[in-house]
Scaffold this motif. Structure first.
Motif, PDB file in Angstrom:
ATOM      1  N   SER A 182       0.834  -1.193   0.000  1.00 43.44           N
ATOM      2  CA  SER A 182       0.000   0.000   0.000  1.00 43.44           C
ATOM      3  C   SER A 182       0.871   1.246   0.000  1.00 43.44           C
ATOM      4  CB  SER A 182      -0.913   0.002   1.227  1.00 43.44           C
ATOM      5  OG  SER A 182      -1.570   1.251   1.334  1.00 43.44           O
ATOM      6  N   LEU A 183       0.753   2.058  -1.047  1.00 47.06           N
ATOM      7  CA  LEU A 183       1.549   3.279  -1.127  1.00 47.06           C
ATOM      8  C   LEU A 183       1.135   4.265  -0.047  1.00 47.06           C
ATOM      9  CD1 LEU A 183       1.751   3.814  -4.993  1.00 47.06           C
ATOM     10  CD2 LEU A 183       3.326   2.601  -3.487  1.00 47.06           C
ATOM     11  N   TYR A 184      -0.159   4.305   0.276  1.00 44.81           N
ATOM     12  CA  TYR A 184      -0.620   5.214   1.326  1.00 44.81           C
ATOM     13  C   TYR A 184      -0.068   4.797   2.691  1.00 44.81           C
ATOM     14  CZ  TYR A 184      -3.854   7.699  -1.749  1.00 44.81           C
ATOM     15  OH  TYR A 184      -4.396   8.481  -2.740  1.00 44.81           O
ATOM     16  N   ASP A 185       0.019   3.484   2.934  1.00 43.40           N
ATOM     17  CA  ASP A 185       0.578   3.009   4.201  1.00 43.40           C
ATOM     18  C   ASP A 185       2.028   3.455   4.349  1.00 43.40           C
ATOM     19  OD1 ASP A 185      -1.774   1.823   4.888  1.00 43.40           O
ATOM     20  OD2 ASP A 185      -1.136  -0.227   4.427  1.00 43.40           O
ATOM     21  N   LYS A 186       2.792   3.300   3.276  1.00 46.27           N
ATOM     22  CA  LYS A 186       4.208   3.670   3.338  1.00 46.27           C
ATOM     23  C   LYS A 186       4.376   5.182   3.441  1.00 46.27           C
ATOM     24  CE  LYS A 186       5.929  -0.451   1.040  1.00 46.27           C
ATOM     25  NZ  LYS A 186       6.757  -1.016  -0.030  1.00 46.27           N
ATOM     26  N   MET A 187       3.499   5.908   2.773  1.00 48.95           N
ATOM     27  CA  MET A 187       3.534   7.361   2.878  1.00 48.95           C
ATOM     28  C   MET A 187       3.302   7.793   4.323  1.00 48.95           C
ATOM     29  SD  MET A 187       1.074  10.145   1.009  1.00 48.95           S
ATOM     30  CE  MET A 187       1.294   9.337  -0.576  1.00 48.95           C
ATOM     31  N   ALA A 188       2.324   7.168   4.973  1.00 51.98           N
ATOM     32  CA  ALA A 188       2.027   7.502   6.366  1.00 51.98           C
ATOM     33  C   ALA A 188       3.211   7.174   7.266  1.00 51.98           C
ATOM     34  CB  ALA A 188       0.779   6.747   6.827  1.00 51.98           C
ATOM     35  N   GLU A 189       3.839   6.018   7.050  1.00 52.11           N
ATOM     36  CA  GLU A 189       4.990   5.633   7.866  1.00 52.11           C
ATOM     37  C   GLU A 189       6.148   6.613   7.680  1.00 52.11           C
ATOM     38  OE1 GLU A 189       5.313   3.383  10.195  1.00 52.11           O
ATOM     39  OE2 GLU A 189       3.239   2.748   9.947  1.00 52.11           O
ATOM     40  N   ALA A 190       6.336   7.086   6.453  1.00 49.53           N
ATOM     41  CA  ALA A 190       7.415   8.038   6.184  1.00 49.53           C
ATOM     42  C   ALA A 190       7.189   9.347   6.932  1.00 49.53           C
ATOM     43  CB  ALA A 190       7.522   8.294   4.678  1.00 49.53           C
ATOM     44  N   PHE A 191       5.964   9.850   6.912  1.00 49.31           N
ATOM     45  CA  PHE A 191       5.672  11.097   7.619  1.00 49.31           C
ATOM     46  C   PHE A 191       5.750  10.903   9.134  1.00 49.31           C
ATOM     47  CE2 PHE A 191       4.033  12.781   3.615  1.00 49.31           C
ATOM     48  CZ  PHE A 191       4.435  14.104   3.706  1.00 49.31           C
ATOM     49  N   LYS A 192       5.309   9.750   9.615  1.00 44.46           N
ATOM     50  CA  LYS A 192       5.420   9.478  11.051  1.00 44.46           C
ATOM     51  C   LYS A 192       6.880   9.471  11.486  1.00 44.46           C
ATOM     52  CE  LYS A 192       2.880   5.979  12.488  1.00 44.46           C
ATOM     53  NZ  LYS A 192       2.169   4.662  12.381  1.00 44.46           N
ATOM     54  N   TYR A 193       7.736   8.925  10.630  1.00 43.88           N
ATOM     55  CA  TYR A 193       9.157   8.877  10.975  1.00 43.88           C
ATOM     56  C   TYR A 193       9.774  10.274  10.910  1.00 43.88           C
ATOM     57  CZ  TYR A 193      13.947   7.214  11.279  1.00 43.88           C
ATOM     58  OH  TYR A 193      15.237   6.992  11.690  1.00 43.88           O
ATOM     59  N   ALA A 194       9.420  11.041   9.882  1.00 45.38           N
ATOM     60  CA  ALA A 194       9.963  12.399   9.762  1.00 45.38           C
ATOM     61  C   ALA A 194       9.529  13.269  10.940  1.00 45.38           C
ATOM     62  CB  ALA A 194       9.516  13.031   8.446  1.00 45.38           C
ATOM     63  N   GLY A 195       8.322  13.024  11.462  1.00 51.73           N
ATOM     64  CA  GLY A 195       7.817  13.802  12.588  1.00 51.73           C
ATOM     65  C   GLY A 195       7.804  13.024  13.887  1.00 51.73           C
ATOM     66  N   ARG A 196       8.769  12.120  14.030  1.00 51.55           N
ATOM     67  CA  ARG A 196       8.791  11.185  15.163  1.00 51.55           C
ATOM     68  C   ARG A 196       9.000  11.864  16.511  1.00 51.55           C
ATOM     69  NH1 ARG A 196      13.188  11.328  12.199  1.00 51.55           N
ATOM     70  NH2 ARG A 196      15.290  11.432  13.099  1.00 51.55           N
ATOM     71  N   ASP A 197       9.454  13.122  16.509  1.00 48.19           N
ATOM     72  CA  ASP A 197       9.742  13.812  17.767  1.00 48.19           C
ATOM     73  C   ASP A 197       8.525  14.520  18.355  1.00 48.19           C
ATOM     74  OD1 ASP A 197       9.525  15.667  15.736  1.00 48.19           O
ATOM     75  OD2 ASP A 197      11.090  16.989  16.518  1.00 48.19           O
ATOM     76  N   CYS A 198       7.351  14.386  17.715  1.00 47.76           N
ATOM     77  CA  CYS A 198       6.188  15.179  18.116  1.00 47.76           C
ATOM     78  C   CYS A 198       4.972  14.282  18.363  1.00 47.76           C
ATOM     79  CB  CYS A 198       5.871  16.209  17.032  1.00 47.76           C
ATOM     80  SG  CYS A 198       4.459  17.265  17.420  1.00 47.76           S
ATOM     81  N   PRO A 199       4.588  14.068  19.627  1.00 47.00           N
ATOM     82  CA  PRO A 199       3.436  13.209  19.950  1.00 47.00           C
ATOM     83  C   PRO A 199       2.132  13.683  19.309  1.00 47.00           C
ATOM     84  CG  PRO A 199       4.749  13.617  21.911  1.00 47.00           C
ATOM     85  CD  PRO A 199       5.286  14.522  20.853  1.00 47.00           C
ATOM     86  N   GLU A 200       1.913  14.998  19.255  1.00 42.47           N
ATOM     87  CA  GLU A 200       0.676  15.509  18.668  1.00 42.47           C
ATOM     88  C   GLU A 200       0.586  15.164  17.185  1.00 42.47           C
ATOM     89  OE1 GLU A 200      -2.044  16.943  20.003  1.00 42.47           O
ATOM     90  OE2 GLU A 200      -1.104  16.382  21.899  1.00 42.47           O
ATOM     91  N   PHE A 201       1.710  15.217  16.507  1.00 41.66           N
ATOM     92  CA  PHE A 201       1.725  14.877  15.086  1.00 41.66           C
ATOM     93  C   PHE A 201       1.472  13.389  14.896  1.00 41.66           C
ATOM     94  CE2 PHE A 201       4.086  13.855  11.102  1.00 41.66           C
ATOM     95  CZ  PHE A 201       3.304  14.601  10.232  1.00 41.66           C
ATOM     96  N   GLN A 202       1.971  12.560  15.801  1.00 40.66           N
ATOM     97  CA  GLN A 202       1.724  11.121  15.715  1.00 40.66           C
ATOM     98  C   GLN A 202       0.231  10.821  15.847  1.00 40.66           C
ATOM     99  OE1 GLN A 202       4.222   8.906  14.906  1.00 40.66           O
ATOM    100  NE2 GLN A 202       5.421  10.786  14.701  1.00 40.66           N
TER     101      GLN A 202
END
Length: 275
Positions: A182-202
């Protein structure tokens, strides 16, 4: 957010330039002034002529950096010289008023594998900076040409937290169609990793993942990109751009749409997360 996207508009023309290989013949009056910031910390000023791309066959081709050499002139009338890709970290491109028009950076990359894990890519990519914020967007279009006929293939985009020294690929373009998942799944994982320092963003990304699975959302996105293609072809016909010109226009519209989509996600990070 809108003011930062002005950078994207300046980059559009350079993205077109980036998609062109080096053939050895150029109109010297059109060569842009450029600063080459090298890995050793020095800067060389000249005029950017073009690039040489790697050769090879699948799959070894995809393990190579996407640019081998930068071709440049010290003056517009001097001979061509080159820097190897390993020598260059950043290229600044200037307009006729000596303002920075585009910025290309060498990106070390990570990607999301089929198990949702972060891995290092073997290669690096040189990409224009399209959006400069707490999370940056880099990217360009890929075209394939057969003789004189060229076709837009897809838009490559990469995201980078401003605090990181690497970029993350929301879509691993080298593996499209090869057990891509799933491209959307991987896209979400990429953004979660890029913003891994922010609980609100998670928290926001978890809600977005639910939206990504919604059939109505997928239908809406498919319709949007179908409309973009129709718009490009209709505009190309109206402006008598021909096949190649219409394909360039399609690339412009698709890249803009992807940047806007990614930008909406980044806006949530910038709104809720400190540097």
């Amino acid at each position: 957010m809108k003011t930062k996207f002005i950078l994207f508009l300046f980059c559009i023309n350079f993205v077109k330039f980036l998609s062109q290989p080096y053939y050895g013949k150029h109109n010297t009056k059109d060569l842009p002034k450029a600063d080459f910031i090298l890995a050793n910390g020095s800067t060389v000023t000249g005029f950017l002529v073009g690039f040489t791309y790697p050769n090879g066959t699948y799959p070894s081709f995809f393990n190579k950096d996407d640019i081998y050499n930068f071709i440049y002139k010290k003056t517009k009338t001097s001979k061509d010289e080159k820097f190897g890709a390993d020598e260059v970290k950043t290229v600044k491109i200037y307009d006729e008023q000596d303002d920075v028009q585009s910025l290309i950076e060498r990106l070390d990359m990570k990607y999301i594998d089929k198990n949702g894990q972060i891995n290092d890519k073997r290669k690096r990519s040189f990409e224009p900076l399209l959006y400069d914020g707490k999370i940056r967007i880099y990217g360009s279009n890929l075209k394939i040409c057969s003789g004189a006929v060229c076709n837009y293939v897809y838009s490559k985009l990469y995201i980078q937290n401003a605090k990181d020294d690497f970029a993350v690929m929301p879509v691993d373009f080298d593996k499209l169609g090869v057990f891509a998942g799933s491209l959307y799944d991987k896209m979400a994982e990429a953004f979660k990793y890029a913003g891994r320092d922010c609980p609100e963003f998670q928290k926001y990304m978890k809600s977005l993942e639910v939206k990504f699975e919604d059939k109505a959302f997928k239908k809406e996105m498919n319709a949007k990109f179908k409309d973009i293609r129709k718009k490009a072809y209709d505009e190309g016909k109206k402006q008598n751009l021909g096949h190649n010109g219409s394909q360039d226009l399609l690339g412009d519209y698709m890249l803009e749409a992807y940047v806007e989509f990614y930008g909406g996600i980044i806006r949530e990070y910038e709104k809720n997360c400190a540097y």
